[in-house]
Structures are given as structure tokens and as C-alpha cells.
Scaffold this active site. Structure first.
Site, PDB file in Angstrom:
ATOM      1  N   CYS A 122      10.450 -11.395  10.472  1.00  0.00           N
ATOM      2  CA  CYS A 122      10.231  -9.750  10.354  1.00  0.00           C
ATOM      3  C   CYS A 122      10.592  -8.902  11.386  1.00  0.00           C
ATOM      4  O   CYS A 122      10.820  -7.891  11.690  1.00  0.00           O
ATOM      5  CB  CYS A 122       8.664  -9.289   9.751  1.00  0.00           C
ATOM      6  SG  CYS A 122       8.295 -10.392   8.382  1.00  0.00           S
ATOM      7  N   HIS A 146       6.874  -2.379  11.792  1.00  0.00           N
ATOM      8  CA  HIS A 146       7.174  -3.237  10.808  1.00  0.00           C
ATOM      9  C   HIS A 146       6.028  -2.868   9.776  1.00  0.00           C
ATOM     10  O   HIS A 146       4.929  -2.720  10.063  1.00  0.00           O
ATOM     11  CB  HIS A 146       6.884  -4.831  11.366  1.00  0.00           C
ATOM     12  CG  HIS A 146       6.825  -5.666   9.972  1.00  0.00           C
ATOM     13  ND1 HIS A 146       7.897  -5.760   8.987  1.00  0.00           N
ATOM     14  CD2 HIS A 146       6.163  -6.609   9.839  1.00  0.00           C
ATOM     15  CE1 HIS A 146       7.465  -6.683   8.203  1.00  0.00           C
ATOM     16  NE2 HIS A 146       6.709  -7.195   8.580  1.00  0.00           N
ATOM     17  N   ASN A 158       6.254  -4.735   2.003  1.00  0.00           N
ATOM     18  CA  ASN A 158       6.905  -5.339   3.090  1.00  0.00           C
ATOM     19  C   ASN A 158       8.101  -6.038   2.798  1.00  0.00           C
ATOM     20  O   ASN A 158       8.383  -7.113   2.024  1.00  0.00           O
ATOM     21  CB  ASN A 158       5.840  -6.643   3.691  1.00  0.00           C
ATOM     22  CG  ASN A 158       6.107  -7.335   4.879  1.00  0.00           C
ATOM     23  OD1 ASN A 158       7.385  -7.017   5.423  1.00  0.00           O
ATOM     24  ND2 ASN A 158       5.294  -8.257   5.325  1.00  0.00           N
TER      25      ASN A 158
HETATM   26  O1  UT7 Z   1       5.312  -9.612   7.338  1.00  0.00           O
HETATM   27  C1  UT7 Z   1       4.468 -10.669   7.233  1.00  0.00           C
HETATM   28  C2  UT7 Z   1       3.356 -10.021   7.841  1.00  0.00           C
HETATM   29  N1  UT7 Z   1       2.303 -10.368   7.119  1.00  0.00           N
HETATM   30  C3  UT7 Z   1       1.149  -9.747   6.884  1.00  0.00           C
HETATM   31  O2  UT7 Z   1       1.222  -8.824   7.850  1.00  0.00           O
HETATM   32  C4  UT7 Z   1      -0.016 -10.053   6.271  1.00  0.00           C
HETATM   33  C5  UT7 Z   1      -1.382  -9.846   7.099  1.00  0.00           C
HETATM   34  N2  UT7 Z   1      -2.565  -9.898   6.221  1.00  0.00           N
HETATM   35  C6  UT7 Z   1      -3.056  -9.141   5.262  1.00  0.00           C
HETATM   36  O3  UT7 Z   1      -2.174  -7.915   5.270  1.00  0.00           O
HETATM   37  C7  UT7 Z   1      -4.148  -9.278   4.763  1.00  0.00           C
HETATM   38  O4  UT7 Z   1      -4.985 -10.265   5.182  1.00  0.00           O
HETATM   39  C8  UT7 Z   1      -3.948  -9.419   2.984  1.00  0.00           C
HETATM   40  C9  UT7 Z   1      -3.602  -8.108   2.505  1.00  0.00           C
HETATM   41  C10 UT7 Z   1      -3.296 -10.800   3.020  1.00  0.00           C
HETATM   42  C11 UT7 Z   1      -5.423  -9.721   2.720  1.00  0.00           C
HETATM   43  O5  UT7 Z   1      -6.244  -8.613   2.928  1.00  0.00           O
HETATM   44  P1  UT7 Z   1      -7.861  -8.989   3.284  1.00  0.00           P
HETATM   45  O6  UT7 Z   1      -8.373  -7.879   3.347  1.00  0.00           O
HETATM   46  O7  UT7 Z   1      -7.834  -9.826   4.404  1.00  0.00           O
HETATM   47  O8  UT7 Z   1      -8.314  -9.852   2.046  1.00  0.00           O
HETATM   48  P2  UT7 Z   1      -9.267 -11.110   1.901  1.00  0.00           P
HETATM   49  O9  UT7 Z   1      -8.243 -12.269   2.114  1.00  0.00           O
HETATM   50  O10 UT7 Z   1     -10.254 -10.959   3.019  1.00  0.00           O
HETATM   51  O11 UT7 Z   1      -9.651 -10.990   0.529  1.00  0.00           O
HETATM   52  C12 UT7 Z   1     -10.965 -10.059   0.011  1.00  0.00           C
HETATM   53  C13 UT7 Z   1     -11.219 -10.589  -1.541  1.00  0.00           C
HETATM   54  C14 UT7 Z   1     -11.361 -12.035  -1.743  1.00  0.00           C
HETATM   55  O12 UT7 Z   1     -12.179 -11.946  -2.501  1.00  0.00           O
HETATM   56  P3  UT7 Z   1     -13.557 -12.670  -2.486  1.00  0.00           P
HETATM   57  O13 UT7 Z   1     -13.363 -14.079  -1.715  1.00  0.00           O
HETATM   58  O14 UT7 Z   1     -14.230 -11.782  -1.513  1.00  0.00           O
HETATM   59  O15 UT7 Z   1     -14.443 -12.648  -3.516  1.00  0.00           O
HETATM   60  C15 UT7 Z   1      -9.890 -12.367  -2.260  1.00  0.00           C
HETATM   61  O16 UT7 Z   1     -10.015 -13.363  -3.213  1.00  0.00           O
HETATM   62  O17 UT7 Z   1     -10.079  -9.846  -2.238  1.00  0.00           O
HETATM   63  C16 UT7 Z   1      -9.657 -11.029  -3.030  1.00  0.00           C
HETATM   64  N3  UT7 Z   1      -8.062 -10.748  -3.385  1.00  0.00           N
HETATM   65  C17 UT7 Z   1      -7.739  -9.878  -4.050  1.00  0.00           C
HETATM   66  N4  UT7 Z   1      -8.217  -9.406  -5.077  1.00  0.00           N
HETATM   67  C18 UT7 Z   1      -7.533  -8.445  -5.931  1.00  0.00           C
HETATM   68  C19 UT7 Z   1      -7.213 -11.085  -2.446  1.00  0.00           C
HETATM   69  N5  UT7 Z   1      -5.920 -10.854  -2.977  1.00  0.00           N
HETATM   70  C20 UT7 Z   1      -6.308 -10.024  -4.166  1.00  0.00           C
HETATM   71  C21 UT7 Z   1      -5.447  -9.223  -4.987  1.00  0.00           C
HETATM   72  N6  UT7 Z   1      -6.253  -8.380  -5.885  1.00  0.00           N
HETATM   73  N7  UT7 Z   1      -4.252  -9.155  -4.834  1.00  0.00           N
END
Ligand code: UT7
Length: 328
Positions: free
Chosen positions: A111, A255, A285
Site C-alpha cells: 500500500c 493511505h 482500501n
Molecule cells: O492496506 C492494508 C491495511 N489494512 C488495515 O489498515 C486494516 C487495519 N485493521 C482494521 O482496520 C480493523 O482491525 C478491522 C476493520 C479489520 C477490524 O475492526 P476492529 O474494530 O479491530 O474489529 P474486531 O476485529 O475487534 O472485531 C470486533 C467484532 C468481533 O466480534 P466479537 O468477537 O466482538 O463478537 C468481530 O467478529 O466485530 C466482528 N466483526 C464483524 N461484524 C460485522 C468483524 N468483522 C465484521 C463485519 N461485520 N464485517
């Protein structure tokens, strides 16, 4: 020893996927995606190859630059989703656009690719007097490598391309590039070419998590943690080289991975979000295409004007990061 961005262009695939479309593949909803990422919709390449999107963006940039393709001395192409392992995307586009006098190669910095490529272009311009114009292209079809059963990852990405024609200029410029390869295993796409059957089997493990075939793997939390420190660091490093502060910058072009990452970076830097160009809501992204797509949109909308100072700041797989401060 700076550069002038003479012209920019983009190409966006025809098809759009809104958040609710992902309900067909995974358990998700519009509200979660919007509030946790800032994304509302993204383009998805269907019939369009990566080189084709790059070519269209390049043609638009060349037209706006007002030059002939034969005047381009070098084509640098960035992508994490190349159509081929070889030849390079750059070579294909070089032929397609009639850049008959250009050398061509692809550059891999994920990226952060556009930031790395722009600085590489500048270095070529200052070490080879015969070069007048360099064409930098970033094009991505990440949807082809997404695991549409992984709800944490597939909703993040979009496809598209953007390109810039650059030339030497005495405008202010500084750049800082970095890499932390200890994070290589948190964001990757494997190239799974198996060893020939005649070779002996081995239980060698490269330590990367298992992921079926060629699909993108991301440990979202680990990347997030890296991103919120890398984005401000990329700016601070480039700014200190240039001898400028945040107050000298008219527009930050980050980014576009997650609006929460950008908000955290803005807060750390003490900069208002109004100074950030955001395209995340409609493009998602788009990896290395995200910074040039945002830059191009800022210019097209008349937000970014000639003479203004810009900070291009990125991070990505590698893990890589980089910042460029330049006058538009
Ligand atoms: O260019 C590449 C660079 N990439 C990035 O910069 C990505 C960096 N990471 C992120 O942006 C975030 O970590 C994510 C968007 C990938 C995830 O967000 P988060 O706030 O860290 O969510 P999380 O992994 O803590 O998940 C929170 C909850 C979980 O459920 P429980 O365990 O709390 O019940 C996940 O299973 O949200 C759930 N979850 C979703 N729910 C609905 C994860 N993805 C989804 C979804 N829809 N798509």
C-alpha cells in the site's frame, strides 16, 4: 531536487458493491462496516485486468500533462495484485500507451507503493539527464485475492487505478521511507507455485499462517496497531527532513485503510480532519492506488491547488511506511 506533478488521471471499474451486498457472502451489515471502517461502497474490477485499469489511468494522466507518450523515459507500476508474475505490468502498459522510449518495471511496496514509486521516479530523474518525464501508475484488483468468507477482511478492499506524470522541479520536496519486516506475517498474499513433483518433500515451514491458495491474509488488529503509529511517524520523518511542521501543510493525503486509523493519526499530529483528503467512503482500501486516487480526486474537486504543500503518507504490507512532502 524536487518534482512537479504535471498531470494525473484515474480509472475506476464499472461495478460498485455497497456494504449490504456483502450480506450475500458473510454475516455483516452496513452499520458495522460504516462505523468501524468509514466505508460505504467500493468499486470491483470485473472484466478489467490490472494492466488495463493502469493503462486507462495513464492515458488520462498523459493527456492532462500535455505530453506525448514517446517523451516518457520510465514507467514505474505498483500493484499487489499483478495479472502476471512476469512480464511486468509496466512493460505491458508501456507498449499499450506507445511509450516507445521508456524503460519499465514494477515496484513492490504494497500500500506504500505509490510513495516509494514517486521517490524512485525522482531519483531516476536526478541521476539520468536524458529522462524528462516519468510515469508512475498504481493499479489494484484486490477483490480477486479476497477471501469472501472472511468478514473482517473482504469488506475493506476496493479496486481502481491512478497515475501521475512527473518531471524535475526546484519545488520543495522531502521523503522518508521505512520498513519493518518483522511484521511481514500479519499481512500477505502467498504465491503458491508448488515445487516440481520430482523434488524431495520437506517439512520446512516459512512461519507464515496457513491460508488457502492465493488469498489475502490479514491480522487486522496487528496491522491497525502498526498503522496508527506508522502514519504519523511517516509524516514526522519527512517533515523534519524538509524543515516544515504540520502547520505548513495544506493537505494531508493518507493511505485510505480505515477512517479510524486516519482519525487517530490526525489526533496524534494535532491536525484537523478537515485537512485530510478522504476517499475511503466511496473507494474503500485500494492498496497502492489509494493515495494517488485521493490526490487525483483532491485536484479534480479543486481542493488541492498549485503552490500548496501536500503530505502523502502511507503504510502497508511488509510492513512498509513512507511519507513525501511536496509542493503541488
Ligand atoms: O492496506 C492494508 C491495511 N489494512 C488495515 O489498515 C486494516 C487495519 N485493521 C482494521 O482496520 C480493523 O482491525 C478491522 C476493520 C479489520 C477490524 O475492526 P476492529 O474494530 O479491530 O474489529 P474486531 O476485529 O475487534 O472485531 C470486533 C467484532 C468481533 O466480534 P466479537 O468477537 O466482538 O463478537 C468481530 O467478529 O466485530 C466482528 N466483526 C464483524 N461484524 C460485522 C468483524 N468483522 C465484521 C463485519 N461485520 N464485517
Amino acid at each position: 531536487m524536487g518534482i512537479n506533478i504535471l498531470g494525473m488521471g484515474n480509472y475506476l471499474p464499472e461495478q460498485t458493491l455497497v456494504n449490504d451486498d456483502f450480506k450475500k457472502f458473510v454475516d455483516t451489515n452496513d452499520e458495522w462496516i460504516r462505523t468501524r471502517t468509514g466505508i460505504t461502497e467500493r468499486r470491483m474490477a470485473g472484466w478489467e485486468p490490472v494492466w488495463y485499469m493502469g493503462k486507462e489511468a495513464a492515458l488520462s494522466a498523459i493527456e492532462r500533462a500535455g505530453i506525448a507518450p514517446s517523451e516518457i523515459g520510465l514507467v514505474i507500476f505498483t500493484t499487489v495484485t499483478s495479472d502476471f508474475l512476469t512480464p511486468s505490468m509496466a512493460s505491458i502498459v508501456q507498449n499499450e500507451i506507445g511509450a516507445v522510449n521508456a524503460a519499465a518495471f514494477d515496484l513492490g511496496a504494497a500500500c506504500t507503493g505509490f510513495v516509494y514509486a514517486l521517490d524512485t521516479a525522482r531519483r531516476f530523474l536526478y541521476t539520468d539527464d536524458s529522462l524528462k518525464y516519468v510515469l508512475v501508475i498504481s493499479s489494484e484488483a484486490i477483490s480477486r485475492f479476497c477471501d469472501f468468507t472472511d468478514r473482517q477482511t473482504c469488506i475493506l478492499f476496493g479496486d481502481g487505478a491512478a497515475a501521475a506524470v512527473v518531471e524535475r522541479s526546484d519545488k520543495m520536496y522531502s521523503c522518508a521511507l521505512g520498513s519493518d519486516g518483522s511484521g511481514a506475517r500479519v499481512l500477505f498474499t502467498r504465491n503458491l507455485a508448488p515445487a516440481p513433483e520430482v523434488m524431495q518433500e520437506s517439512d520446512f515451514s516459512d512461519g507464515f499462517p496457513e491460508k488457502p491458495k492465493h488469498l489475502l491474509y490479514q491480522d487486522g488488529k496487528a496491522v491497525y496497531k502498526f498503522a496508527v503509529q506508522a502514519l504519523p511517524a511517516a509524516f514526522e520523518l519527512a517533515a523534519s527532513k524538509a524543515g516544515v511542521t504540520k502547520d505548513d501543510i495544506d493537505w494531508f493525503v493518507p493511505h485510505q485503510a480505515n477512517v479510524r486509523i486516519i482519525e487517530t493519526a490526525a489526533k496524534k499530529l494535532g491536525v484537523s480532519m478537515d485537512k485530510f483528503i478522504l476517499t475511503l467512503d466511496h473507494f474503500g482500501n485500494t492498496s497502492s492506488a489509494s493515495i494517488p486516487l485521493a490526490l487525483n480526486e483532491g485536484i479534480e474537486k479543486g481542493l488541492i491547488k498549485r503552490g500548496q504543500k501536500l503530505a502523502l503518507i502511507g503504510f502497508g504490507a511488509g510492513l512498509t511506511y513512507g511519507g513525501i512532502i511536496l509542493e503541488y
